[in-house]
Motif scaffolding. Structure first.
Motif, mmCIF file in Angstrom:
data_model
loop_
_atom_site.group_PDB
_atom_site.id
_atom_site.type_symbol
_atom_site.label_atom_id
_atom_site.label_comp_id
_atom_site.label_asym_id
_atom_site.label_seq_id
_atom_site.Cartn_x
_atom_site.Cartn_y
_atom_site.Cartn_z
ATOM 1 N N ALA A 178 0.780 -1.093 0.068
ATOM 2 C CA ALA A 178 0.094 0.117 -0.141
ATOM 3 C C ALA A 178 0.717 1.205 -0.109
ATOM 4 C CB ALA A 178 -1.068 -0.065 1.323
ATOM 5 N N ARG A 179 2.140 1.109 0.860
ATOM 6 C CA ARG A 179 2.763 2.390 0.739
ATOM 7 C C ARG A 179 3.689 2.558 -0.614
ATOM 8 N NH1 ARG A 179 1.570 1.042 5.410
ATOM 9 N NH2 ARG A 179 1.766 2.590 7.497
ATOM 10 N N THR A 180 4.005 1.417 -1.184
ATOM 11 C CA THR A 180 4.741 1.528 -2.423
ATOM 12 C C THR A 180 3.613 2.166 -3.471
ATOM 13 O OG1 THR A 180 6.052 -0.343 -1.815
ATOM 14 C CG2 THR A 180 5.964 0.192 -4.246
ATOM 15 N N LEU A 181 2.372 1.589 -3.564
ATOM 16 C CA LEU A 181 1.283 2.173 -4.421
ATOM 17 C C LEU A 181 0.909 3.447 -4.278
ATOM 18 C CD1 LEU A 181 -1.228 -1.013 -4.660
ATOM 19 C CD2 LEU A 181 0.029 -0.092 -6.425
ATOM 20 N N ALA A 182 1.290 3.995 -2.691
ATOM 21 C CA ALA A 182 1.071 5.567 -2.853
ATOM 22 C C ALA A 182 2.001 6.365 -3.489
ATOM 23 C CB ALA A 182 0.881 5.904 -1.078
ATOM 24 N N GLY A 183 3.272 5.770 -3.201
ATOM 25 C CA GLY A 183 4.534 6.207 -4.053
ATOM 26 C C GLY A 183 4.282 6.433 -5.406
ATOM 27 N N VAL A 184 3.772 5.361 -5.951
ATOM 28 C CA VAL A 184 3.364 5.400 -7.605
ATOM 29 C C VAL A 184 2.201 6.370 -7.847
ATOM 30 C CG1 VAL A 184 2.721 3.983 -9.523
ATOM 31 C CG2 VAL A 184 4.362 2.863 -7.758
ATOM 32 N N ALA A 185 1.241 6.361 -7.139
ATOM 33 C CA ALA A 185 0.189 7.293 -7.337
ATOM 34 C C ALA A 185 0.443 8.823 -7.256
ATOM 35 C CB ALA A 185 -1.062 6.862 -6.184
ATOM 36 N N HIS A 186 1.394 9.031 -6.134
ATOM 37 C CA HIS A 186 1.804 10.589 -6.008
ATOM 38 C C HIS A 186 2.573 10.855 -7.045
ATOM 39 C CE1 HIS A 186 -0.163 12.002 -2.489
ATOM 40 N NE2 HIS A 186 0.029 10.750 -1.860
ATOM 41 N N ALA A 187 3.706 9.877 -7.522
ATOM 42 C CA ALA A 187 4.506 10.227 -8.910
ATOM 43 C C ALA A 187 3.756 10.400 -10.068
ATOM 44 C CB ALA A 187 5.328 9.020 -8.934
ATOM 45 N N LEU A 188 2.707 9.763 -10.156
ATOM 46 C CA LEU A 188 1.704 9.970 -11.438
ATOM 47 C C LEU A 188 1.147 11.250 -11.459
ATOM 48 C CD1 LEU A 188 0.461 8.989 -14.093
ATOM 49 C CD2 LEU A 188 -1.215 7.442 -12.601
ATOM 50 N N ALA A 189 0.427 11.442 -10.519
ATOM 51 C CA ALA A 189 -0.354 12.707 -10.003
ATOM 52 C C ALA A 189 0.661 13.786 -10.163
ATOM 53 C CB ALA A 189 -0.953 12.925 -8.888
ATOM 54 N N ASP A 190 1.994 13.894 -9.760
ATOM 55 C CA ASP A 190 2.763 14.955 -9.756
ATOM 56 C C ASP A 190 3.218 15.253 -11.264
ATOM 57 O OD1 ASP A 190 4.989 16.698 -8.496
ATOM 58 O OD2 ASP A 190 6.153 15.596 -9.543
ATOM 59 N N ALA A 191 3.465 14.101 -11.850
ATOM 60 C CA ALA A 191 3.888 14.388 -13.579
ATOM 61 C C ALA A 191 2.741 15.089 -14.361
ATOM 62 C CB ALA A 191 4.039 12.968 -13.945
ATOM 63 N N HIS A 192 1.448 14.900 -14.000
ATOM 64 C CA HIS A 192 0.373 15.751 -14.416
ATOM 65 C C HIS A 192 0.031 16.925 -13.639
ATOM 66 C CE1 HIS A 192 -0.323 12.965 -17.774
ATOM 67 N NE2 HIS A 192 -0.035 11.883 -16.696
ATOM 68 N N GLY A 193 0.780 17.250 -12.554
ATOM 69 C CA GLY A 193 0.277 18.554 -11.806
ATOM 70 C C GLY A 193 -0.663 18.543 -11.310
ATOM 71 N N VAL A 194 -1.316 17.380 -10.585
ATOM 72 C CA VAL A 194 -2.478 17.246 -9.707
ATOM 73 C C VAL A 194 -2.237 16.653 -8.436
ATOM 74 C CG1 VAL A 194 -4.227 17.263 -11.738
ATOM 75 C CG2 VAL A 194 -3.056 15.211 -11.111
ATOM 76 N N GLY A 195 -0.969 16.936 -7.986
ATOM 77 C CA GLY A 195 -0.553 16.067 -6.665
ATOM 78 C C GLY A 195 -1.475 16.594 -5.562
ATOM 79 N N ASP A 196 -1.915 18.050 -5.383
ATOM 80 C CA ASP A 196 -2.352 18.620 -4.315
ATOM 81 C C ASP A 196 -4.004 17.898 -4.332
ATOM 82 O OD1 ASP A 196 -0.311 19.968 -3.490
ATOM 83 O OD2 ASP A 196 -1.080 21.668 -4.466
ATOM 84 N N GLU A 197 -4.523 17.754 -5.549
ATOM 85 C CA GLU A 197 -5.973 17.360 -5.596
ATOM 86 C C GLU A 197 -5.803 15.847 -5.185
ATOM 87 O OE1 GLU A 197 -4.224 19.051 -7.772
ATOM 88 O OE2 GLU A 197 -5.613 20.698 -8.424
ATOM 89 N N LEU A 198 -4.988 15.062 -5.370
ATOM 90 C CA LEU A 198 -4.993 13.678 -5.302
ATOM 91 C C LEU A 198 -4.947 13.535 -3.763
ATOM 92 C CD1 LEU A 198 -4.444 10.688 -5.684
ATOM 93 C CD2 LEU A 198 -2.051 10.868 -5.541
ATOM 94 N N THR A 199 -3.821 14.474 -3.014
ATOM 95 C CA THR A 199 -4.022 14.369 -1.658
ATOM 96 C C THR A 199 -5.453 14.650 -0.925
ATOM 97 O OG1 THR A 199 -1.447 14.776 -1.706
ATOM 98 C CG2 THR A 199 -2.672 15.339 0.475
ATOM 99 N N ALA A 200 -5.841 15.536 -1.648
ATOM 100 C CA ALA A 200 -7.168 16.021 -0.882
ATOM 101 C C ALA A 200 -8.244 15.149 -1.097
ATOM 102 C CB ALA A 200 -7.678 17.606 -1.666
ATOM 103 N N GLU A 201 -8.271 14.176 -2.319
ATOM 104 C CA GLU A 201 -9.285 13.056 -2.392
ATOM 105 C C GLU A 201 -9.063 12.065 -1.631
ATOM 106 O OE1 GLU A 201 -12.175 12.723 -4.182
ATOM 107 O OE2 GLU A 201 -11.892 15.050 -4.670
ATOM 108 N N ALA A 202 -7.548 11.749 -1.070
ATOM 109 C CA ALA A 202 -7.238 10.783 -0.487
ATOM 110 C C ALA A 202 -7.558 10.983 1.088
ATOM 111 C CB ALA A 202 -5.741 10.621 -0.487
#
Length: 280
Positions: A178-202
């Motif tokens: 789960a922690r590894t998947l979180a890293g992948v999810a944040h890396a993907l969101a960051d690549a598209h400039g939506v990291g803050d939105e991902l954190t808010a949804e989480a």
């Protein structure tokens, strides 16, 4: 007072040793070949340095093995070579098959307990749990080592060697992935400039997924719809240079629920059996 040898006082091992020392027991350790950091930890934990493993084992009724998983069998072999005749607790994060090999290595001279530690290094307001499986009288002895300390002992339900290790593997398979998947999810969101939105949804997501197995039949029932989504997720990851292995593994797992399409009333036991490749 019981004399205990701890092999070896790393971050977790030294914290466990400290709890036994706080409870009034004599805690030994062997400094030979250990780093200065380990020496400092052992001293702070109240450990007593001895000249050799032979001396430590001769004086001890209990050995606690808390070491990196890859060293578990080597540590057990070194203890077995000394003919130790007390209680050997393997509290390492290893699989049940390795635990059985260790038990065979040390028996019949010693009584072997299968152990698994959950939580942070105990102490300073931090509580951890030590699950034990094996001989009941040996478990009772180990329980006295940590009575009224920050390391709470519990008995694995099945009681057999390997069950505590299996519990650790089951929990860690989720926790680490789960922690590894979180890293992948944040890396993907960051690549598209939506990291803050991902954190808010989480932050509004339910966080009790592992503690609610009753939810799994609904996952099995929807797996047929989730597979195509995971395929798109794999493509999206690939497009920004992220590994797709975990997404592809999820697709492989979900395929085992293919026949459970829309069966929301599926018993939990059946959903779990289907993951193991077993039929109804």
């Amino acid at each position: 007072m019981t004399t205990v040898t701890v092999l070896h006082p790393g971050a977790m091992g030294s914290a466990v040793a400290a709890q036994a020392a706080v409870a009034g027991h004599e805690v030994l350790w062997v400094p030979e070949g250990r780093s200065e950091i380990t020496r400092a930890r052992a001293l702070q934990a109240g450990g007593i340095a001895v000249n050799s493993l032979t001396e430590a084992l001769e004086r001890s009724a209990v050995v606690l093995a808390v070491c990196p998983p890859q060293a578990a069998e080597d540590v057990a072999e070194s203890v077995a070579a000394q003919g130790f005749a007390g209680v050997y607790v393997d509290a390492n994060a290893i699989n049940p098959q390795r635990m059985h090999r260790i038990a065979e290595e040390i028996a019949p001279g010693a009584v072997v307990l299968d152990g698994a530690i959950f939580g942070p290094p105990p102490g300073a307001q931090r509580v951890a749990r030590l699950y034990l499986a094996g001989d009941a009288s040996a478990i009772a002895l180990v329980e006295t080592l940590f009575k009224d300390t920050a390391l709470h002992t519990r008995q694995a339900a099945s009681g057999g060697i390997g069950s505590a290790s299996a519990l650790k593997m089951a929990f860690a398979s989720y926790q680490k992935a789960a922690r590894t998947l979180a890293g992948v999810a944040h890396a993907l969101a960051d690549a598209h400039g939506v990291g803050d939105e991902l954190t808010a949804e989480a932050q509004v997501m339910a966080s009790n997924i592992l503690s609610d197995p009753g939810y799994l039949p609904s996952v099995a029932a929807r797996a047929w719809r989730w597979v195509p989504e995971m395929e798109d997720i794999a493509d999206t990851l690939r497009s920004v240079g992220l590994p797709t292995d975990m997404a592809e593994a999820a697709i492989s797992v979900m395929s085992r629920w293919e026949d459970d399409k829309d069966q929301y009333d599926l018993p939990v036991g059946d959903a779990l059996a289907h993951l193991r490749g077993q039929g109804d």
